[in-house]
Each structure stands twice: as C-alpha cells, then as structure tokens.
Design an enzyme around this catalytic site. Structure first.
Site, mmCIF file in Angstrom:
data_model
loop_
_atom_site.group_PDB
_atom_site.id
_atom_site.type_symbol
_atom_site.label_atom_id
_atom_site.label_comp_id
_atom_site.label_asym_id
_atom_site.label_seq_id
_atom_site.Cartn_x
_atom_site.Cartn_y
_atom_site.Cartn_z
ATOM 1 N N ASP A 62 0.838 -1.193 0.000
ATOM 2 C CA ASP A 62 0.000 0.000 0.000
ATOM 3 C C ASP A 62 0.882 1.254 0.000
ATOM 4 O OD1 ASP A 62 -2.743 1.003 0.267
ATOM 5 O OD2 ASP A 62 -2.024 1.829 2.169
ATOM 6 N N GLU B 21 1.804 -0.159 -4.818
ATOM 7 C CA GLU B 21 0.773 0.767 -5.286
ATOM 8 C C GLU B 21 1.417 2.140 -5.468
ATOM 9 O OE1 GLU B 21 -3.329 2.913 -3.738
ATOM 10 O OE2 GLU B 21 -1.695 2.495 -2.364
#
Ligand SMILES: *[C@@H]1O[C@H](CO)[C@@H](O)[C@H](O)[C@H]1NC(C)=O
Ligand SMILES: *[C@@H]1O[C@H](CO)[C@@H](O)[C@H](O)[C@H]1NC(C)=O
Ligand SMILES: *[C@@H]1O[C@H](CO)[C@@H](O)[C@H](O)[C@H]1NC(C)=O
Ligand SMILES: *[C@@H]1O[C@H](CO)[C@@H](O)[C@H](O)[C@H]1NC(C)=O
Ligand SMILES: *[C@@H]1O[C@H](CO)[C@@H](O)[C@H](O)[C@H]1NC(C)=O
Ligand SMILES: *[C@@H]1O[C@H](CO)[C@@H](O)[C@H](O)[C@H]1NC(C)=O
Length: 551
Positions: free
Chosen positions: A240, A264
């Site tokens: 993330d 990400e």
C-alpha cells in the site's frame, strides 16, 4: 506445434507440482518469474463472504444487509474465504490478494466509519482478530497451496492511524518512540519529499507517517516481514502507498520478505510509475488503468490512440511490463459499471487487461457487475449476488484458460512485447505470440462497420478459431482478417486452430495432429463448414458476434 511427448512431460511435471503443493512446507518463496503467469482475484476480506453466524468466536455479527455507505464491519473472515475458494477457482484464478491482515484501529466509530477495510493499521506485528485467528490465516494459506494457488497479502508500512494527530498514543503501535515517526505536515503532492514524509489522511483520521529512515524502524520492519511471510507461507506482497515511502527503503524490505512485491503507485504518469520498478519487482499499472478507461468506457472520449501511445511508452520505460498488476477496478476507484454503462465495454477492456497487460487482477464483484462509485461504495458485499455464474464470470474463465494455455505452450508469450497491428478511433488490434486480439469501443448496438487487420502473420487460407465465439473461419489473402460489427461491438481473439489443440477451449481438448483429425488444409473445407454451423448457434446465444472472411 508441440509434440505429444512434450505435452505429456508437462502433464507429468504439472502433477508433480500439485503433489508438492499438498505439503505446505514444500512451498518456496515465489518470485516475479513465478508470478508472471498467475492471475489474481482481489478480496476485501470483510466483504467477500459471510461465515455461518453460529461460528464460535466471531467478533463481528455477520450482516446480511451490509450497506457499504455505513462504513462498518459486515463480518467476512479468512475462514469464509476458504469456504468459497471453489467460486474463485471456478474462474481460473491462480492467486488471491487479501486486504491487510494486521491489527487495526478498533475504538469508537470515527467520522469516516470503522476500519473494516484493514488499511487503518495500528500494530503491524499483531493480526486483526476480526478476520480470524493465526490458525485461520494459516488454514487459508494451506487451502490455497493445496489448490496450487498463491496467497498475496496487502501490507501497510507507510503509516499507522491516529485520531489525535497532535498527541498520538504511541503505545498502540509496534513502533513506539517519537523519532520513529515523521512530524505532522499535510502532503504537498508537487514535492516528492513531502509525498514521502508528510501524512496521508487528514487531521480527523490521520495516517501518521512512519519514519522509514530510522534504523530501528528499518530493521524492525525487515524482521517483521520476514517472520510474517514465513509463518503464513505468503507468496507475494501488495504494498500500500508505496510512493509515500522513499524508494530505496523497498529493496531491503522486499529482500527480507523474500517474495514478489507489487507496489501501489497511485497516479497516471508512466515514467513516474516505471521508476519504481527499479526498486520493487512490480507496480500496479495505474497509468494503464487510466488509458484503458479513456479508450473503452462508454460514454467516454474513446481515446484509443492514447492507449496505444501509453503502451509504447511503457515498453520503453518499464523494466518489465509483463509483471505489472493490470486492473480495471479496485477498492479506491469507481467500479467499471459505475463509469461505463455498456457491458461490452467491460468485456473489451477485459480482453485488453488479460492479453495486452501484465498480471491480471480482478477485484471481487467485477464478475458480478457491481456498480459502486469510489470508496466506500465500491466495497459492496458480494453475498447479495448469490455468487452467480454470470457472462462475465464465464468470460474470465475463458480468458484465464487461454492465458494459462498460451503461457505454457508459447514460451515467450508473456515476455514478448505486445505489437499493435492496427488502430482506428474505435478499434485496436494487437498481436502477442500466436494470438491476435481485436478490441473495440463501439458498444453493444449493431453498427454497419468493420475492422480489417493486416499483417497478423497467419498466412493465407489458414483455419482460425475466434476463441470468444468459438467460430471457425479462414484467413483472407496475406492473412487478412475482417471483423464485422453488424451484431454489436464485441471483442475477438484469433488463434490458428492447430495452435489451440489441447487447450480445452471451444472443444479443443486433444492435441492430436489436425491431419489425423480430418482438418488438414487440403480437406478442411467440410470440417470448417460444420464448425461454422455449430458455432453460429453458440454465437447468437452468447455474444452475437459475426465474423466475415476476406477472400
Ligand atoms: C518539500 O517537502 C519537504 C518535507 O515537507 C520540505 O522540507 C521541503 O522544504 C519541501 N521543498 C519545497 C521545495 O517546498
Ligand atoms: C488521448 O490521450 C492522449 C495521451 O494522454 C492525449 O494527448 C490526447 O489529448 C487524448 N485525446 C483525447 C481525444 O482525449
Ligand atoms: C520492446 O519494445 C521496446 C520499445 O520499442 C524495446 O526497447 C524492447 O527491446 C522490446 N523488447 C523486446 C523483448 O522485444
Ligand atoms: C455510481 O455509484 C453511485 C454510488 O454507489 C450510485 O448512486 C450511482 O447510481 C452509480 N452510477 C451508475 C451509473 O451505476
Ligand atoms: C457456468 O455456466 C456455463 C454455461 O452454462 C457452464 O459451462 C459452466 O460450467 C458454469 N460454471 C459453473 C462454475 O457453474
Ligand atoms: C453499410 O455501409 C456500406 C458502406 O458505407 C453501404 O454500402 C451499405 O449500404 C451499408 N449497409 C446498411 C445496411 O446500411
């Protein structure tokens, strides 16, 4: 064409592999090379499936009427994923990505609801008890490996959550010294240092930025991720907010994990995204997502040339496009059906996703046509759909079967550059290995239009199969193809009939020589005619596709 002997060898090695997979201790850390041929189903654990309400020790009462607008727990667990793996494997997925497993904020409800999504991490070293026990997570990992599938876990390292940004209670966190966090500042997105060191979230629910320059933080994170991966036999990580941590933190972190890392990097710039592949095995293909939306969404700008340019730019700039994560939906973006009203746009975009992209990632519910807007509406419960066998569910199955077959039978299918064979304002034709795919943004209504593809390299008068409709036909002069849209804007995937033997697609179960089958080029006309009649029925029923041969 492959010989029968080599086919048998790969069958034997396949069954050896599945034997090994039965014993979780034999599982080895999976590399980018091993992930390249996988396809991933992305799950928000709280929303994918409900456990039986009588299950002991549930911390969330299973909520059948789960409303995503309420932003609270609905009750899915790791065990309820295990109970529904057939549904996922039924589409041909070979991996799942689950939402973060770490302990999250679990106090009084915030103005943005509760931490049902798993991204409000407090103590990374503890598991989230709402999703189950340590044994439950191990059971999920074992159940996946027993099916030959991989487990990817979402990791939040950039930040922890606090409701008191000025005076956070550090005792809640795995890192509990003040110098283990960057001081509060709101992010200036035009300043990379600020992106890396200032705080995500806001002053109401603040995402306190962990100081990933601090040596104790670096070594703490490295030993934690190494233990987590080993204890739960995790095969890959989705990271993330990867662009919110300095790039050179990641090689040490992923090296300690010893498995494939996909970061990400939110944003549409190919060059910016590609830089991260110098530090992480892979990134989610956010720029590709933006271009696919603007090429295929209806209504939309129909920007096919932008998509083609971005593909070529990516081929120049990425270290390895074949391991990028290719998605059309996720937990942060509106569902495809929320931005595009015509299901044909999804099916065409999916053909691009599976055959022109990297590792396909399908967000749970994409197969059910869920329609939610951005967060929190795109985190719908899946159970109200009844896990139906939809047209999209079947298309995913077909695309996964084809991609697996190509990856196994054409050694450089996944690593070869995708070639653009032709593009108009409405269509794009690509070639990759022995496959040619043609996608359009014309949408479902019939239209008096067609697309010619030249230079596909099939040769003249060669029997082909269009894999989505199972219609057989023959190439025109110099291998030309003409795709007709008088029955609507369908996608098409062409392969030589002889290259599909043994795939199980369109009834091609055996890999015997086509000459033995009576389908040789000299006497193929009769078989071809039979195939066309048969497939015409399938055609009308499923996709209403019409194909015409140029002669
Ligand atoms: C960029 O952000 C950092 C961290 O907040 C700050 O120290 C620096 O002054 C900023 N640079 C510019 C040019 O604004
Ligand atoms: C298509 O995309 C390209 C690249 O982003 C852009 O330059 C161009 O303006 C776009 N065209 C349309 C019609 O949106
Ligand atoms: C893919 O295309 C790029 C850009 O044209 C080129 O630099 C690269 O060598 C190609 N890779 C392969 C494997 O052909
Ligand atoms: C998009 O999502 C919002 C919120 O979930 C919903 O109100 C709206 O109807 C959706 N739009 C479409 C086209 O489905
Ligand atoms: C879904 O439906 C198709 C077409 O009827 C069928 O071939 C397939 O086996 C079904 N799949 C499942 C998992 O039920
Ligand atoms: C389709 O377009 C072609 C070429 O423009 C034209 O000759 C033909 O009459 C059209 N057919 C129909 C059914 O409109």
């Amino acid at each position: 064409m492959r010989s029968f002997a080599s086919y048998t060898t790969s069958l034997i090695s396949l069954s050896l592999l599945s034997l090994l997979a039965v014993f979780p201790t034999a599982t080895t850390a999976a590399t980018a090379e091993q992930w390249r041929s996988r396809s991933i189903y992305q799950i928000i654990t709280d929303r994918f499936a409900l456990p039986d309400p009588s299950t002991p020790n549930l911390l969330t009462v299973p909520n059948e009427d789960c409303n995503p607008a309420d932003q609270t727990w609905c009750g899915g667990t790791w065990q309820s994923i295990i109970a529904n793996l057939d549904y996922i494997q039924g589409m041909g997925f070979t991996a799942i990505w689950i939402s973060p497993v770490s302990q999250n904020y679990d106090g009084p409800r915030t103005p943005y609801g509760d931490a049902y999504h798993g991204y409000w991490s407090q103590d990374v070293t503890a598991l989230n008890p709402r999703m189950g026990s340590s044994d439950d997570l191990k059971a999920l990992s074992n159940a996946l490996h027993a099916r030959g599938m991989y487990l990817m876990v979402d990791i939040v390292a950039n930040n922890v959550v606090t409701l008191d940004y000025q005076n956070p209670d550090l005792s809640k966190f795995a890192f509990n010294q003040p110098d283990m966090f960057h001081p509060y500042c709101p992010i200036d997105f035009s300043n990379q240092t600020s992106i890396e060191q200032c705080w995500l979230g806001d002053t109401v629910v603040a995402l306190m930025d962990v100081n990933t320059e601090n040596q104790d933080v670096i070594s703490g994170y490295q030993s934690w991720i190494s233990q987590l991966v080993q204890e739960y036999q995790i095969d890959g990580l989705r990271i993330d907010a990867a662009k919110h941590v300095r790039k050179d933190f990641w090689p040490g972190f992923c090296g300690s994990a010893g498995v494939f890392c996909m970061g990400e990097v939110f944003g549409g710039d190919v060059g910016y995204n590609a830089e991260y592949q110098g530090y992480l095995d892979s990134v989610l293909d956010y720029p590709g997502y933006d271009y696919v939306v603007s090429a295929f969404a209806l209504p939309g700008p129909g920007n096919i040339s932008g998509l083609v340019d971005a593909l070529h730019q990516g081929q120049e700039l990425y270290k390895d496009m074949s391991v990028l994560g290719s998605f059309l939906e996720n937990q942060d973006n509106p569902r495809w059906a929320n931005i595009s009203v015509d299901p044909q746009s999804l099916w065409n975009a999916m053909v691009w996703q599976f055959l022109a992209g990297g590792i396909p990632i399908v967000y749970y519910g994409q197969e059910q046509g869920l329609k939610g807007n951005a967060d929190p509406y795109n985190r719908e419960p899946l159970w109200p759909t009844g896990y139906a066998n939809t047209t999209t569910y079947q298309l995913i199955g077909k695309l996964n079967t084809l991609r697996d077959f190509l990856a196994t039978n054409s050694p450089d299918f996944l690593t070869a550059n995708v070639t653009v064979l032709g593009a108009t304002n409405n269509e794009v034709a690509i070639g990759r290995g022995p496959m040619v795919a043609v996608m359009t943004n014309r949408g479902s209504p019939p239209v008096n239009a067609s697309m010619g593809v030249y230079g596909a390299g099939f040769g003249t008068g060669v029997p082909l199969l269009e894999v989505l409709s199972c219609q057989q036909f023959t190439t025109g002069s110099q291998g030309s193809l003409l795709i007709d849209y008088s029955a609507g804007g369908h996608a098409s995937i062409f392969m030589r009939l002889s290259d599909l033997h043994g795939s199980g697609l369109c009834g091609q179960y055996t890999n015997v020589d086509p000459n033995i089958n009576g389908l040789s080029s000299t006497n193929g006309a009769r078989s071809f005619a039979r195939g066309t009649l048969w497939s015409a029925a399938v055609l009308a029923a499923i996709l209403a596709v019409t194909l015409v041969c140029v002669s």
